[in-house]
Every structure is written in structure tokens, then in C-alpha cells.
Design an enzyme around this catalytic site. Structure first.
Site, PDB file in Angstrom:
ATOM      1  N   GLU A 173      -2.275   2.476  -9.826  1.00  0.00           N
ATOM      2  CA  GLU A 173      -2.799   3.441 -10.796  1.00  0.00           C
ATOM      3  C   GLU A 173      -1.595   4.005 -11.541  1.00  0.00           C
ATOM      4  O   GLU A 173      -0.672   4.542 -10.915  1.00  0.00           O
ATOM      5  CB  GLU A 173      -3.545   4.570 -10.085  1.00  0.00           C
ATOM      6  CG  GLU A 173      -4.930   4.142  -9.622  1.00  0.00           C
ATOM      7  CD  GLU A 173      -5.660   5.255  -8.889  1.00  0.00           C
ATOM      8  OE1 GLU A 173      -6.691   5.713  -9.389  1.00  0.00           O
ATOM      9  OE2 GLU A 173      -5.196   5.660  -7.809  1.00  0.00           O
ATOM     10  N   SER A 226      -0.645  10.605  -3.846  1.00  0.00           N
ATOM     11  CA  SER A 226      -2.046  10.196  -3.786  1.00  0.00           C
ATOM     12  C   SER A 226      -2.960  11.218  -4.438  1.00  0.00           C
ATOM     13  O   SER A 226      -4.092  10.906  -4.785  1.00  0.00           O
ATOM     14  CB  SER A 226      -2.482  10.082  -2.317  1.00  0.00           C
ATOM     15  OG  SER A 226      -1.641   9.218  -1.619  1.00  0.00           O
ATOM     16  N   HIS A 259       0.878   4.929  -8.554  1.00  0.00           N
ATOM     17  CA  HIS A 259       0.207   5.009  -7.256  1.00  0.00           C
ATOM     18  C   HIS A 259      -0.077   3.606  -6.740  1.00  0.00           C
ATOM     19  O   HIS A 259      -1.033   2.946  -7.148  1.00  0.00           O
ATOM     20  CB  HIS A 259      -1.092   5.830  -7.388  1.00  0.00           C
ATOM     21  CG  HIS A 259      -1.804   6.007  -6.094  1.00  0.00           C
ATOM     22  ND1 HIS A 259      -3.138   5.748  -5.915  1.00  0.00           N
ATOM     23  CD2 HIS A 259      -1.341   6.420  -4.885  1.00  0.00           C
ATOM     24  CE1 HIS A 259      -3.465   5.978  -4.663  1.00  0.00           C
ATOM     25  NE2 HIS A 259      -2.399   6.392  -4.029  1.00  0.00           N
ATOM     26  N   ASN A 293      -8.554   7.818  -4.920  1.00  0.00           N
ATOM     27  CA  ASN A 293      -8.746   8.732  -3.798  1.00  0.00           C
ATOM     28  C   ASN A 293      -9.888   9.715  -4.005  1.00  0.00           C
ATOM     29  O   ASN A 293     -10.424  10.254  -3.046  1.00  0.00           O
ATOM     30  CB  ASN A 293      -7.438   9.449  -3.461  1.00  0.00           C
ATOM     31  CG  ASN A 293      -6.537   8.527  -2.659  1.00  0.00           C
ATOM     32  OD1 ASN A 293      -7.024   7.798  -1.791  1.00  0.00           O
ATOM     33  ND2 ASN A 293      -5.260   8.517  -2.958  1.00  0.00           N
TER      34      ASN A 293
HETATM   35  P1  NAD Z   1       5.233   8.609   5.555  1.00  0.00           P
HETATM   36  O1  NAD Z   1       4.974   9.823   6.359  1.00  0.00           O
HETATM   37  O2  NAD Z   1       5.045   7.269   6.170  1.00  0.00           O
HETATM   38  O3  NAD Z   1       6.740   8.635   4.970  1.00  0.00           O
HETATM   39  C1  NAD Z   1       7.260   9.718   4.260  1.00  0.00           C
HETATM   40  C2  NAD Z   1       8.794   9.604   4.334  1.00  0.00           C
HETATM   41  O4  NAD Z   1       9.348  10.561   3.443  1.00  0.00           O
HETATM   42  C3  NAD Z   1       9.335   9.889   5.718  1.00  0.00           C
HETATM   43  O5  NAD Z   1      10.262   8.865   6.082  1.00  0.00           O
HETATM   44  C4  NAD Z   1      10.044  11.239   5.570  1.00  0.00           C
HETATM   45  O6  NAD Z   1      11.180  11.380   6.402  1.00  0.00           O
HETATM   46  C5  NAD Z   1      10.438  11.187   4.098  1.00  0.00           C
HETATM   47  N1  NAD Z   1      10.633  12.498   3.492  1.00  0.00           N
HETATM   48  C6  NAD Z   1       9.898  13.621   3.659  1.00  0.00           C
HETATM   49  N2  NAD Z   1      10.390  14.615   2.912  1.00  0.00           N
HETATM   50  C7  NAD Z   1      11.460  14.112   2.245  1.00  0.00           C
HETATM   51  C8  NAD Z   1      12.386  14.641   1.303  1.00  0.00           C
HETATM   52  N3  NAD Z   1      12.300  15.912   0.906  1.00  0.00           N
HETATM   53  N4  NAD Z   1      13.345  13.834   0.822  1.00  0.00           N
HETATM   54  C9  NAD Z   1      13.453  12.546   1.222  1.00  0.00           C
HETATM   55  N5  NAD Z   1      12.597  11.979   2.105  1.00  0.00           N
HETATM   56  C10 NAD Z   1      11.622  12.761   2.614  1.00  0.00           C
HETATM   57  O7  NAD Z   1       4.340   8.767   4.239  1.00  0.00           O
HETATM   58  P2  NAD Z   1       3.736   7.616   3.273  1.00  0.00           P
HETATM   59  O8  NAD Z   1       2.433   7.193   3.821  1.00  0.00           O
HETATM   60  O9  NAD Z   1       4.796   6.617   2.989  1.00  0.00           O
HETATM   61  O10 NAD Z   1       3.421   8.490   1.973  1.00  0.00           O
HETATM   62  C11 NAD Z   1       4.431   8.767   1.019  1.00  0.00           C
HETATM   63  C12 NAD Z   1       3.755   9.115  -0.303  1.00  0.00           C
HETATM   64  O11 NAD Z   1       2.954   8.010  -0.730  1.00  0.00           O
HETATM   65  C13 NAD Z   1       2.805  10.321  -0.227  1.00  0.00           C
HETATM   66  O12 NAD Z   1       2.881  11.009  -1.437  1.00  0.00           O
HETATM   67  C14 NAD Z   1       1.441   9.653  -0.047  1.00  0.00           C
HETATM   68  O13 NAD Z   1       0.378  10.452  -0.491  1.00  0.00           O
HETATM   69  C15 NAD Z   1       1.609   8.427  -0.919  1.00  0.00           C
HETATM   70  N6  NAD Z   1       0.724   7.287  -0.617  1.00  0.00           N
HETATM   71  C16 NAD Z   1       0.436   6.965   0.683  1.00  0.00           C
HETATM   72  C17 NAD Z   1      -0.400   5.874   0.938  1.00  0.00           C
HETATM   73  C18 NAD Z   1      -0.719   5.462   2.331  1.00  0.00           C
HETATM   74  O14 NAD Z   1      -1.652   4.647   2.522  1.00  0.00           O
HETATM   75  N7  NAD Z   1      -0.006   5.932   3.335  1.00  0.00           N
HETATM   76  C19 NAD Z   1      -0.912   5.130  -0.133  1.00  0.00           C
HETATM   77  C20 NAD Z   1      -0.579   5.472  -1.454  1.00  0.00           C
HETATM   78  C21 NAD Z   1       0.237   6.568  -1.675  1.00  0.00           C
END
Ligand code: NAD
Length: 290
Positions: free
Chosen positions: A156, A123, A144, A194
Site C-alpha cells: 500500500e 500499519s 506498507h 488493516n
Molecule cells: P517487531 O516487533 O518484529 O520489530 C520491531 C523492531 O524495531 C524491533 O527489532 C525493535 O528493537 C526495533 N525498534 C523499536 N523501537 C526502535 C527505535 N526507536 N529505533 C530503532 N529500532 C527500534 O515489529 P514488526 O512486526 O517488524 O513491525 C514493524 C512495523 O511494521 C510496525 O509499524 C508494524 O505495524 C508494521 N507492520 C507489521 C506487519 C506484521 O505483520 N508484523 C505487517 C505490516 C506492517
């Protein structure tokens, strides 16, 4: 630099909010998906959630039983990054911290086939840093997706000066195959979305913090007054308050502007484990999903 192939097999790292949503979307478009997480337990939990979601789609008449079976037949849980080697495209959706992402891109760069595209769903973090870490900067983009990826059409597509045109076209074709709408963005912190959204959510949190109004009323202003589909505090809960804090930290570190600094109330909620929808409690309360 290898020529890009059509994207049919997708590797996804991270079985959280976004990884599972992107997996569900890819499966709905007849792609093959290999998915992993830090360990088998987390990955299995994610796959079970995905199975349940597809069962729910069947119950609601949006997917046939046969369609669900077919989708799950194209889904494979894998244990190691090296199991993603044959993917045409790998999408990283792990924790929003540069260290683990950099390590992962270095691993992907050493194991993936030469024609593979490596994408991050970050993000706020730098695609250029991940491109360098991979050792094949021409093949790296930001993709994204928005939350939930199955419902929100925008992606994005983030490029760096080192991204090859063939990578950009293959990534665009992939988004078109998913029926997503692409907005191109340069590799700047928070890209377009963002950079706009985070200060807005943080201002809403500061209003709660200073007891000007409660969360429900602040969100009501945005829904009924601005016609937003979701208020900023419900959006914060949907994103996940831990992820939101990490995004704020990254933007604040890059821009140094106070409007990007995570409010204290947010930090405290994260410390207490109030992470929004995924934990059942954030600015509002929810039935637990995971
Ligand atoms: P989340 O916390 O729901 O999930 C993250 C997952 O990644 C977890 O299951 C964790 O165990 C796993 N993880 C962590 N470190 C790891 C590693 N080294 N190797 C393998 N797996 C690993 O997070 P999310 O909300 O799904 O966010 C994930 C990414 O997407 C982030 O970069 C976030 O900024 C981005 N994002 C999030 C949103 C949102 O609304 N939540 C929207 C767009 C982008």
C-alpha cells in the site's frame, strides 16, 4: 524541494519481522541495504537471522552460494540514524507507536540527504504526523509491505496531501523494481488492508474468548470454507500479538468504534509474552525463530 534520484541504497530502521523481510527483498533485487535497530545487539541478532535465512535459501536451491555472498556483501549493519544519511530511501519498520516513530522521522529529516525519500511501514499510524515530524513533508510516504514481504506482492503506497508527485513516482518505481504490486491509499487509519483485516481478526479472537470454538476450528472455517490461505488466528500469530494490539489501539483511538478495540484475551496474551510466531507461542505453538 530536491529532485528525486533512482533508489539504489536503502536504509532500514528496525530489525524485526518486517525490517528483515524488507531487507531480504531489497537484497534479492540487487540493492544496497543499511540496517539498524535500537542497539547493536538487536541489529546483530537481526543480521544473523538474515544470514541464516539466506543460507536456508541456498540449501533449498533457491539461491546460489555466490548469490548469497553477493547479497551479504551489499548488507551493512549500522549503529546510528546518521549512518543512513546517504540512503536514497529510508524505510522505518520500528515499534507501532507514534512517539518513537515521530522522533525517528525528526532525526531522519535532519540527517538524510535532501533528495531522500522517507517511508514508514506503519500499519495504522498517521503518515501526515510523520511527514510533519520530518520537517520535509513532501518527501514522506507510507510503504506498507505485507508479511512476509519476500512472498506477498502487495504494497500500500500511502500519500498525504503534502506528498510531492516526484516522491510518489520514485516510490512507485522502487516498488516496481521490487516487482511489487501497488495499491494507492490515502492517509486514513489502517489504510485499506488493516481497516478490513483487524476487525475480522478481533472477531475471531472474541469467538475464542467466549469459547464458541477453539482456534484450530475457527481457522479451519476460513481456510476450508472461505479458501483463505491462512486463518485469522494464524494470521494474528504471524503479525505478532504485540504489534496487533498496538494496531488495534491506534485504530480504536482514531475511530472510537468497539470493533477496533483489542480484545481482553489478546491483551492478556501480550502481557504473558505470548506474542505469536516470534515468541514461539500465540494462538498456536511454533518453533522459536528469534
Ligand atoms: P517487531 O516487533 O518484529 O520489530 C520491531 C523492531 O524495531 C524491533 O527489532 C525493535 O528493537 C526495533 N525498534 C523499536 N523501537 C526502535 C527505535 N526507536 N529505533 C530503532 N529500532 C527500534 O515489529 P514488526 O512486526 O517488524 O513491525 C514493524 C512495523 O511494521 C510496525 O509499524 C508494524 O505495524 C508494521 N507492520 C507489521 C506487519 C506484521 O505483520 N508484523 C505487517 C505490516 C506492517
Amino acid at each position: 524541494m530536491a529532485h528525486m534520484t533512482k533508489v539504489e541504497t536503502i536504509g532500514i530502521v528496525g530489525c524485526g519481522v518486517m525490517g528483515l523481510g524488507i531487507a531480504e527483498l531489497c537484497l534479492s533485487r540487487h540493492m544496497r541495504v543499511r540496517i539498524s535497530d535500537v542497539n547493536d545487539e538487536r541489529a546483530s541478532k537481526g543480521v544473523t537471522l538474515l544470514e541464516e535465512r539466506l543460507a536456508h535459501e541456498v540449501e533449498r536451491g533457491r539461491l546460489s552460494t555466490e548469490g548469497r555472498r553477493d547479497a551479504l556483501g551489499r548488507l551493512e549493519q549500522v549503529a546510528a540514524v546518521s549512518d543512513l544519511a546517504a540512503s536514497d530511501l529510508v524505510i522505518e519498520a520500528i515499534v507501532e507507536e507514534i512517539g518513537p516513530k515521530r522522533d525517528l522521522f525528526a532525526q531522519l529529516g535532519s540527517v538524510c540527504k535532501q533528495e531522500a525519500i522517507l517511508a514508514s511501514n506503519t500499519s495504522s499510524l498517521s503518515i501526515s504526523e510523520l511527514a510533519v515530524a520530518s520537517g520535509r513533508p513532501w518527501a514522506v510516504v507510507g510503504l506498507h509491505f505485507f508479511n512476509p514481504p519476500t512472498r506477498l506482492k502487495l504494497v500500500e503506497l500511502v500519500t498525504t496531501p503534502s506528498t510531492a508527485p516526484s516522491t510518489v513516482s520514485a516510490a512507485s518505481e522502487f516498488c516496481a523494481a521490487l516487482d511489487r504490486e501497488v495499491v494507492f491509499a490515502k492517509d486514513t487509519p489502517g489504510f485499506l488492508s488493516n481497516r478490513l483485516l483487524i476487525p475480522f481478526i478481533f472477531d475471531a479472537i472474541r469467538l475464542v474468548e467466549s469459547a464458541v470454538a477453539d482456534a484450530a476450528d475457527i481457522d479451519r472455517v476460513c481456510r476450508s470454507g472461505f479458501k483463505h490461505a491462512l486463518g485469522p488466528l494464524a494470521t494474528a500469530d504471524l503479525i505478532g500479538l504485540d504489534t496487533l494490539e498496538q494496531i488495534g489501539n491506534a485504530l480504536f483511538e482514531e475511530f472510537g468504534e468497539a470493533r477496533f478495540k483489542p480484545p481482553i484475551a489478546l491483551r492478556r496474551m501480550v502481557s504473558l509474552g505470548y506474542l505469536g510466531r516470534k515468541s514461539g507461542r500465540g494462538f498456536f505453538e511454533y518453533e522459536r525463530t528469534g
